[in-house]
Design an enzyme around this catalytic site. Structure first.
Site, PDB file in Angstrom:
ATOM      1  N   ASN A  37     102.441  -9.474  88.699  1.00 22.95           N
ATOM      2  CA  ASN A  37     102.511  -8.113  88.169  1.00 22.95           C
ATOM      3  C   ASN A  37     101.623  -7.140  88.961  1.00 22.95           C
ATOM      4  OD1 ASN A  37     103.141  -6.083  86.419  1.00 22.95           O
ATOM      5  ND2 ASN A  37     102.184  -6.986  84.615  1.00 22.95           N
ATOM      6  N   HIS A 122     105.435 -11.820  69.109  1.00 20.25           N
ATOM      7  CA  HIS A 122     104.453 -10.725  69.134  1.00 20.25           C
ATOM      8  C   HIS A 122     104.729  -9.709  68.045  1.00 20.25           C
ATOM      9  CE1 HIS A 122     102.912 -10.654  73.559  1.00 20.25           C
ATOM     10  NE2 HIS A 122     103.039 -11.881  73.120  1.00 20.25           N
ATOM     11  N   ARG A 147     101.558 -13.503  67.078  1.00 21.43           N
ATOM     12  CA  ARG A 147     100.375 -12.834  67.605  1.00 21.43           C
ATOM     13  C   ARG A 147     100.303 -11.444  66.986  1.00 21.43           C
ATOM     14  NH1 ARG A 147      99.296 -11.000  73.893  1.00 21.43           N
ATOM     15  NH2 ARG A 147      99.992  -8.977  73.183  1.00 21.43           N
ATOM     16  N   TYR A 159      95.908  -1.190  74.632  1.00 21.22           N
ATOM     17  CA  TYR A 159      96.741  -1.982  75.532  1.00 21.22           C
ATOM     18  C   TYR A 159      97.730  -2.847  74.750  1.00 21.22           C
ATOM     19  CZ  TYR A 159      98.500  -5.252  78.852  1.00 21.22           C
ATOM     20  OH  TYR A 159      99.355  -5.995  79.597  1.00 21.22           O
ATOM     21  N   ASP A 212      95.037 -11.618  70.922  1.00 22.88           N
ATOM     22  CA  ASP A 212      94.633 -11.535  72.327  1.00 22.88           C
ATOM     23  C   ASP A 212      93.622 -10.403  72.508  1.00 22.88           C
ATOM     24  OD1 ASP A 212      94.478 -11.581  75.065  1.00 22.88           O
ATOM     25  OD2 ASP A 212      96.646 -11.574  75.416  1.00 22.88           O
ATOM     26  N   HIS A 214      92.264  -9.711  75.476  1.00 22.80           N
ATOM     27  CA  HIS A 214      92.382  -9.237  76.860  1.00 22.80           C
ATOM     28  C   HIS A 214      91.019  -9.076  77.511  1.00 22.80           C
ATOM     29  CE1 HIS A 214      96.446  -8.019  75.342  1.00 22.80           C
ATOM     30  NE2 HIS A 214      96.751  -8.661  76.435  1.00 22.80           N
ATOM     31  N   GLU A 238      92.603 -15.496  71.897  1.00 28.58           N
ATOM     32  CA  GLU A 238      92.887 -15.591  73.335  1.00 28.58           C
ATOM     33  C   GLU A 238      92.032 -14.629  74.156  1.00 28.58           C
ATOM     34  OE1 GLU A 238      96.962 -14.649  74.258  1.00 28.58           O
ATOM     35  OE2 GLU A 238      96.478 -14.407  76.380  1.00 28.58           O
ATOM     36  N   GLU A 264      95.560 -17.361  81.434  1.00 26.65           N
ATOM     37  CA  GLU A 264      96.853 -16.854  81.932  1.00 26.65           C
ATOM     38  C   GLU A 264      96.767 -16.364  83.377  1.00 26.65           C
ATOM     39  OE1 GLU A 264      97.626 -13.843  78.932  1.00 26.65           O
ATOM     40  OE2 GLU A 264      97.028 -12.267  80.311  1.00 26.65           O
ATOM     41  N   ARG A 285      96.202 -21.562  78.987  1.00 28.67           N
ATOM     42  CA  ARG A 285      97.325 -20.623  78.999  1.00 28.67           C
ATOM     43  C   ARG A 285      97.973 -20.474  80.373  1.00 28.67           C
ATOM     44  NH1 ARG A 285      99.771 -17.846  76.141  1.00 28.67           N
ATOM     45  NH2 ARG A 285      99.172 -15.768  76.811  1.00 28.67           N
ATOM     46  N   HIS A 314     101.536 -18.932  79.277  1.00 30.88           N
ATOM     47  CA  HIS A 314     101.700 -17.479  79.251  1.00 30.88           C
ATOM     48  C   HIS A 314     103.195 -17.154  79.255  1.00 30.88           C
ATOM     49  CE1 HIS A 314     100.646 -13.495  81.526  1.00 30.88           C
ATOM     50  NE2 HIS A 314     100.731 -13.288  80.222  1.00 30.88           N
ATOM     51  N   ASP A 318     106.302 -10.082  82.140  1.00 26.93           N
ATOM     52  CA  ASP A 318     106.242 -10.020  83.609  1.00 26.93           C
ATOM     53  C   ASP A 318     106.468 -11.382  84.260  1.00 26.93           C
ATOM     54  OD1 ASP A 318     103.502  -9.590  82.189  1.00 26.93           O
ATOM     55  OD2 ASP A 318     102.983 -10.739  83.968  1.00 26.93           O
ATOM     56  N   GLU A 341     104.223 -18.740  74.264  1.00 29.57           N
ATOM     57  CA  GLU A 341     104.362 -17.304  73.982  1.00 29.57           C
ATOM     58  C   GLU A 341     105.799 -16.871  74.265  1.00 29.57           C
ATOM     59  OE1 GLU A 341     101.974 -14.925  76.593  1.00 29.57           O
ATOM     60  OE2 GLU A 341     102.069 -13.181  75.263  1.00 29.57           O
ATOM     61  N   TRP A 405      89.229  -6.439  82.459  1.00 27.12           N
ATOM     62  CA  TRP A 405      90.621  -6.761  82.138  1.00 27.12           C
ATOM     63  C   TRP A 405      90.607  -8.065  81.424  1.00 27.12           C
ATOM     64  CZ3 TRP A 405      95.157  -6.761  80.609  1.00 27.12           C
ATOM     65  CH2 TRP A 405      96.001  -5.696  80.909  1.00 27.12           C
TER      66      TRP A 405
HETATM   67  C1  CS2 Z   1      99.070 -10.727  77.815  1.00 27.62           C
HETATM   68  C2  CS2 Z   1      99.950 -10.116  78.853  1.00 27.62           C
HETATM   69  O1  CS2 Z   1     100.942 -11.958  77.104  1.00 27.62           O
HETATM   70  C3  CS2 Z   1      99.735 -11.930  77.162  1.00 27.62           C
HETATM   71  O2  CS2 Z   1      99.018 -12.785  76.672  1.00 27.62           O
HETATM   72  O3  CS2 Z   1      97.782 -10.991  78.180  1.00 27.62           O
HETATM   73  O4  CS2 Z   1     100.613  -9.075  78.239  1.00 27.62           O
HETATM   74  C4  CS2 Z   1      99.282  -9.553  80.101  1.00 27.62           C
HETATM   75  O5  CS2 Z   1      98.559  -8.442  79.777  1.00 27.62           O
HETATM   76  C5  CS2 Z   1     100.301  -9.276  81.141  1.00 27.62           C
HETATM   77  O6  CS2 Z   1     100.972 -10.460  81.451  1.00 27.62           O
HETATM   78  C6  CS2 Z   1      99.688  -8.664  82.373  1.00 27.62           C
HETATM   79  O7  CS2 Z   1     100.493  -8.829  83.463  1.00 27.62           O
HETATM   80 MG    MG Z   2      97.037 -12.704  77.187  1.00 27.05          MG
END
Ligand code: CS2
Ligand code: MG
Length: 405
Positions: A37, A122, A147, A159, A212, A214, A238, A264, A285, A314, A318, A341, A405
């Site tokens: 991504n 999700h 989630r 996000y 999550d 992040h 997560e 991930e 992940r 993961h 993407d 997921e 991030w």
């Molecule tokens: C996230 C993703 O799915 C997840 O667990 O962390 O949305 C992640 O932000 C994206 O894959 C970023 O490319």
């Molecule tokens: Mg994630």
């Protein structure tokens, strides 16, 4: 049998995907996903310029040797770009082997360990009520794990939570420069325990929930969040903190029994070795596209099994359906598989490009018995959707400090 050609396609049916096709002299071909991504063209160029010439003429059945040739055999090991390129080639070679054997890849990996692959969906809402309404729909469809993410009151954008504004599949699909988002741990801490308290109150044990972060928290904040969420028996928390320093997770683990998931963005077994070996996480992940394909994932899963760590690949939008299919073959045949997921099969344009027979039933995927990975790639449809440069957002604290991030 010999590898005759390797083709790389970059297409954007709402978001970018990098697809690899390994073509043999006997007409059989295999497909792989190399999408990173926001860095798609870097992998495409790595594959075309640095991988393709070295593989022409080789025997596609020598999967492990080709994997080591591209990994151990090069001076510049590891990293997301190299490992995504290796991953795509590896998936394509497993696809070829399955097609030649006339067997689905999971049969080559040892056969089924379970009837279907349990997923988590999700629920992303603007408010706690919205989030739980979405979760309820998934529970009614038979999902056993969901989630929960809710927009943080007082911040301009959270996000992954876009409400009605855009489909999640196309999230960050077309942002030619990185947008910026705010983060505030105090505001987040006001919200999250309430989200899970209300979920527990409304759904009891009808489903398990995960969340999550992040990586937006410091280790001690993660420890605190894990403790706050203990009464609600999460499936997992997560990416609570970044684990560049893997010792961060010793501190978190010491303070909470909330199960932890991570990895991930990990590319090899070395990225997660200490976390697994010290039993600092419960779910790894890693994804086939980013951790060296089916071969890379098998190495990680087998190592994790010794330490009671389960896989939770993961499955964000993407990763292309080719990666998702690779995960299905791994998940159904890996004893220490945990949960996958799932964000749907993509938008209409994407479904016209990537065709497969994976069936969703009661929150599980019934793995296709088609030979190989079981995904077809329509090159003409793909050519209708040109690559568009696109970035994930950048995160800053409210005073402008650049954040994790
Ligand atoms: C996230 C993703 O799915 C997840 O667990 O962390 O949305 C992640 O932000 C994206 O894959 C970023 O490319
Ligand atoms: Mg994630």
């Amino acid at each position: 049998m010999k590898i005759e050609d390797i083709k790389v396609y970059v297409t954007n049916p709402g978001r970018n995907f990098v697809t690899v096709k390994v073509i043999t002299d006997e007409g059989v071909y295999g497909l792989g996903d190399a999408t990173v991504n926001g860095r798609e063209m870097a992998v495409a160029s790595y594959l075309e310029e640095h991988v393709r010439p070295c593989l022409i003429g080789r025997d596609p059945h020598q999967i492990e040797d080709i994997w080591q040739y591209l990994y151990m055999g090069v001076y510049w090991r590891r990293g997301p770009i190299t490992m995504a390129a290796i991953a795509a080639i590896d998936m394509a070679l497993w696809d070829i082997k399955g097609k030649v054997a006339n067997l689905p890849v999971y049969q080559l990996l040892g056969g089924k360990c379970r009837t279907g692959v349990t997923l988590y969906a999700h629920a992303n809402g603007e408010t706690i009520e919205d989030t739980l309404d979405i979760a309820e729909k998934y529970i009614e469809q038979g999902f056993k794990a969901i989630r929960l993410q809710t927009a943080i009151p007082g911040l301009s954008e959270t996000y992954g939570v876009l409400g009605d504004r855009k489909d999640y599949f196309e999230l960050q699909g077309n942002r030619p420069l990185p947008p910026e988002q705010e983060w505030s741990t105090p505001k987040y801490f006001e919200l999250v325990p309430e989200l899970f308290a209300k979920a527990k109150e409304r759904f009891g044990n009808r489903a398990q929930f995960c969340h999550d972060v992040h990586s937006r928290l410091t280790p001690i904040e993660s420890a605190k969040l894990g403790k706050m969420l203990e009464p609600y028996n999460l499936l997992f928390l997560e990416d609570a903190s970044i684990a560049e320093n893997q010792d961060n997770y010793k501190l978190i683990r010491h303070h909470t029994t909330t199960p932890l998931a991570l990895g991930e963005t990990y590319n090899t077994i070395w990225d997660c070795k200490d976390l697994i070996q010290n039993q600092l996480i419960d779910y790894i992940r890693a994804a086939a596209t980013h951790a060296g394909g089916i071969t890379g994932m098998k190495k990680i899963a087998d190592f994790a099994a010794i330490y009671n760590v389960r896989t939770a690949p993961h499955g964000a939008p993407d990763l292309s359906p080719i990666c998702f299919a690779a995960h299905m073959h791994l998940n159904i045949s890996t004893h220490n598989y945990g949960v996958q997921e799932f964000v749907g099969f993509g938008n209409e344009a994407s479904q016209k490009i990537f065709k497969h027979e994976m069936k969703l039933e009661n929150g599980m995927i019934m793995v296709s018995d088609a030979p190989g990975l079981g995904v077809e790639f329509d090159e003409e449809e793909a050519a209708k959707h040109e690559y568009k440069r696109s970035y994930l957002p950048v995160s800053r604290l409210e005073d402008g400090t650049l954040w994790h991030w």
